[in-house]
Design a protein around this motif. Structure first.
Motif, PDB file in Angstrom:
ATOM      1  N   LEU A   1      -4.061 -11.834   8.172  1.00 21.87           N
ATOM      2  CA  LEU A   1      -4.427 -10.603   8.342  1.00 21.87           C
ATOM      3  C   LEU A   1      -3.161  -9.971   8.123  1.00 21.87           C
ATOM      4  N   THR A   2      -2.912  -9.388   7.888  1.00 19.86           N
ATOM      5  CA  THR A   2      -1.879  -8.199   7.365  1.00 19.86           C
ATOM      6  C   THR A   2      -1.591  -6.935   8.161  1.00 19.86           C
ATOM      7  N   VAL A   3      -0.550  -5.817   8.668  1.00 21.39           N
ATOM      8  CA  VAL A   3      -0.542  -4.801   9.116  1.00 21.39           C
ATOM      9  C   VAL A   3       0.638  -4.058   8.533  1.00 21.39           C
ATOM     10  N   PHE A   4      -0.293  -3.419   7.942  1.00 21.87           N
ATOM     11  CA  PHE A   4       1.179  -1.628   7.339  1.00 21.87           C
ATOM     12  C   PHE A   4       1.504  -0.442   7.648  1.00 21.87           C
ATOM     13  N   VAL A   5       2.300  -0.261   8.234  1.00 21.07           N
ATOM     14  CA  VAL A   5       2.419   1.012   8.947  1.00 21.07           C
ATOM     15  C   VAL A   5       3.654   2.266   8.470  1.00 21.07           C
ATOM     16  N   ALA A   6       3.373   3.684   8.150  1.00 23.77           N
ATOM     17  CA  ALA A   6       4.739   4.382   7.685  1.00 23.77           C
ATOM     18  C   ALA A   6       5.868   4.686   8.425  1.00 23.77           C
ATOM     19  N   ASN A   7       6.942   5.267   8.090  1.00 24.70           N
ATOM     20  CA  ASN A   7       7.535   5.711   8.377  1.00 24.70           C
ATOM     21  C   ASN A   7       8.188   6.652   8.240  1.00 24.70           C
ATOM     22  N   PRO A   8       7.606   8.240   8.746  1.00 23.54           N
ATOM     23  CA  PRO A   8       7.359   8.137  10.197  1.00 23.54           C
ATOM     24  C   PRO A   8       6.054   7.893  10.418  1.00 23.54           C
ATOM     25  N   PHE A   9       5.672   7.505  11.726  1.00 26.87           N
ATOM     26  CA  PHE A   9       4.579   7.133  12.350  1.00 26.87           C
ATOM     27  C   PHE A   9       3.167   7.705  11.800  1.00 26.87           C
ATOM     28  N   PRO A  10       2.407   7.064  12.109  1.00 26.64           N
ATOM     29  CA  PRO A  10       0.762   7.662  12.417  1.00 26.64           C
ATOM     30  C   PRO A  10       0.879   9.101  13.402  1.00 26.64           C
TER      31      PRO A  10
ATOM     32  N   PRO B   1       0.910  -0.982  -0.210  1.00 27.96           N
ATOM     33  CA  PRO B   1       0.068   0.015   0.218  1.00 27.96           C
ATOM     34  C   PRO B   1       0.781   1.409  -0.377  1.00 27.96           C
ATOM     35  N   ARG B   2       0.838   2.789  -0.445  1.00 25.41           N
ATOM     36  CA  ARG B   2       0.923   3.799  -0.533  1.00 25.41           C
ATOM     37  C   ARG B   2       0.190   4.525   0.032  1.00 25.41           C
ATOM     38  N   ASN B   3       0.360   5.435   0.182  1.00 21.89           N
ATOM     39  CA  ASN B   3      -0.532   7.154   0.767  1.00 21.89           C
ATOM     40  C   ASN B   3      -0.398   8.208  -0.332  1.00 21.89           C
ATOM     41  N   SER B   4      -1.221   9.063   0.181  1.00 23.58           N
ATOM     42  CA  SER B   4      -1.674   9.757  -1.193  1.00 23.58           C
ATOM     43  C   SER B   4      -0.435  10.336  -2.001  1.00 23.58           C
ATOM     44  N   ALA B   5       0.450  10.646  -0.847  1.00 20.96           N
ATOM     45  CA  ALA B   5       2.287  10.688  -1.798  1.00 20.96           C
ATOM     46  C   ALA B   5       2.730   9.834  -1.954  1.00 20.96           C
ATOM     47  N   GLY B   6       1.939   8.868  -2.806  1.00 23.73           N
ATOM     48  CA  GLY B   6       3.261   8.207  -3.417  1.00 23.73           C
ATOM     49  C   GLY B   6       4.489   7.461  -2.644  1.00 23.73           C
ATOM     50  N   GLU B   7       4.248   6.960  -0.982  1.00 25.23           N
ATOM     51  CA  GLU B   7       4.898   6.736  -0.289  1.00 25.23           C
ATOM     52  C   GLU B   7       4.778   5.597  -0.271  1.00 25.23           C
ATOM     53  N   THR B   8       5.550   4.707   0.042  1.00 29.59           N
ATOM     54  CA  THR B   8       5.035   2.382   0.424  1.00 29.59           C
ATOM     55  C   THR B   8       4.657   2.693   1.618  1.00 29.59           C
ATOM     56  N   LEU B   9       4.014   2.123   2.395  1.00 31.01           N
ATOM     57  CA  LEU B   9       3.795   1.998   3.958  1.00 31.01           C
ATOM     58  C   LEU B   9       4.471   0.334   3.717  1.00 31.01           C
ATOM     59  N   LEU B  10       5.329   0.005   5.388  1.00 34.46           N
ATOM     60  CA  LEU B  10       6.211  -0.610   4.923  1.00 34.46           C
ATOM     61  C   LEU B  10       5.457  -1.885   5.805  1.00 34.46           C
ATOM     62  N   PRO B  11       5.839  -3.261   5.592  1.00 29.98           N
ATOM     63  CA  PRO B  11       5.890  -4.594   6.247  1.00 29.98           C
ATOM     64  C   PRO B  11       5.731  -4.322   7.558  1.00 29.98           C
ATOM     65  N   PHE B  12       4.915  -4.308   8.915  1.00 30.90           N
ATOM     66  CA  PHE B  12       5.032  -4.474  10.166  1.00 30.90           C
ATOM     67  C   PHE B  12       4.738  -6.245  10.173  1.00 30.90           C
ATOM     68  N   ALA B  13       3.442  -6.650   9.229  1.00 24.81           N
ATOM     69  CA  ALA B  13       3.284  -7.995  11.115  1.00 24.81           C
ATOM     70  C   ALA B  13       2.329  -8.857   9.759  1.00 24.81           C
ATOM     71  N   GLN B  14       2.149  -9.770   9.694  1.00 22.30           N
ATOM     72  CA  GLN B  14       1.582 -11.374   8.963  1.00 22.30           C
ATOM     73  C   GLN B  14       1.340 -12.460   9.682  1.00 22.30           C
ATOM     74  N   PHE B  15      -0.414 -12.489  10.190  1.00 23.61           N
ATOM     75  CA  PHE B  15      -1.032 -13.195  10.836  1.00 23.61           C
ATOM     76  C   PHE B  15      -1.262 -13.922   9.944  1.00 23.61           C
ATOM     77  N   TYR B  16      -1.222 -15.855  10.086  1.00 27.06           N
ATOM     78  CA  TYR B  16      -1.934 -16.649   9.484  1.00 27.06           C
ATOM     79  C   TYR B  16      -2.965 -16.770  10.801  1.00 27.06           C
ATOM     80  N   LEU B  17      -3.814 -16.736  10.688  1.00 27.25           N
ATOM     81  CA  LEU B  17      -4.838 -17.052  12.328  1.00 27.25           C
ATOM     82  C   LEU B  17      -5.299 -18.700  12.697  1.00 27.25           C
TER      83      LEU B  17
END
Length: 244
Positions: free
Chosen positions: A78-87, A46-62
């Motif tokens: 369930l997968t989790v992505f977070v920007a750097n710097p944090f929101p 995933p990317r934000n509106s500025a085209g910056e890629t969110l970073l892969p933080f976690a993948q859980f196979y529940l």
């Protein structure tokens, strides 16, 4: 009210997620921190509106994890992505953080995608059951009536403090209670705590000053919320370096 009844009313099951210490199997059914490789065919990082890629933080196979949460009923991956710097804490999901939920009918494929600036060291996760996780005292989720009972136990000398009664898991986990550094907060009416990803030198993650990324979900709307704090949180904390 006796000590056992207080413990019974407060205890919640949790699953601690321990990174590494074993050889990855290469299976799609493994859970990871710092790595996401399952996507729909039409998805990318995933990317934000500025085209910056969110970073892969976690993948859980529940289904492979020995933990059941009604909030994740029917969710397979369930997968989790977070920007750097944090929101910012409690910033709405979408622009600088994102959770993707996949169900049994979703066809997923493996993709080896690289996120520029990714700093987490990827590790597969070993689950370890926490039979009873308890809330932190200061705003962590102790109901007012139980607070009064616990203070009476302290005043009568039966215990020295609340933490004589309980244990709290501060590590990466599903379930249990959030690991606030400061007094707890109300993330919104009806939201329930689901999981956290904590500061951990092994995966090269420092959440500002030793905090945790804590995630809640609303059982009605399905909306997610993200909050984090630290011991010395300031207005500039979200702009500080994240990696250890």
């Amino acid at each position: 009210m006796d000590i056992q009844e207080i413990q019974r009313r407060l205890a919640k099951p949790a699953l601690q997620l321990i990174p590494g210490g074993f050889r990855p199997s290469g299976s799609d059914e493994e859970s990871w921190l710092g790595r996401v490789f399952l996507f729909r065919e039409d998805e990318e990082l995933p990317r934000n509106s500025a085209g910056e890629t969110l970073l892969p933080f976690a993948q859980f196979y529940l289904p492979a994890l020995p933990f059941h949460s009604p909030l994740l009923e029917g969710v397979r991956v369930l997968t989790v992505f977070v920007a750097n710097p944090f929101p910012e804490p409690l910033e709405p999901m979408g622009e600088r953080w994102l959770i993707r939920e996949y169900r049994a009918e979703d066809v997923l494929v493996r993709k080896d995608l690289t996120a520029p600036g990714a700093f987490l060291k990827p590790f597969p996760l070993k689950p370890e059951a926490v039979p009873a996780d308890f809330p932190l005292w200061d705003g962590g989720g102790v109901p007012e009536d139980l607070e009064r009972e616990i203070l009476e136990l302290e005043n009568s000398g039966q215990i020295e403090c609340y933490y004589d009664l309980v244990n709290h898991c501060y590590q990466h986990k599903l379930g249990g209670y959030p690991s606030f550094c400061q007094s707890g907060i109300d993330v919104g009416d009806g939201f329930e705590f689901v999981m956290q990803i904590s500061s951990d030198a092994k995966i090269n993650l420092n959440v500002v000053h030793g905090g945790s990324l804590m995630f809640w979900k609303h059982p009605g709307s399905g909306e997610w919320a993200l909050y984090y704090d630290c011991l010395l949180y300031t207005s500039d904390a979200a702009d500080e370096g994240l990696g250890v």
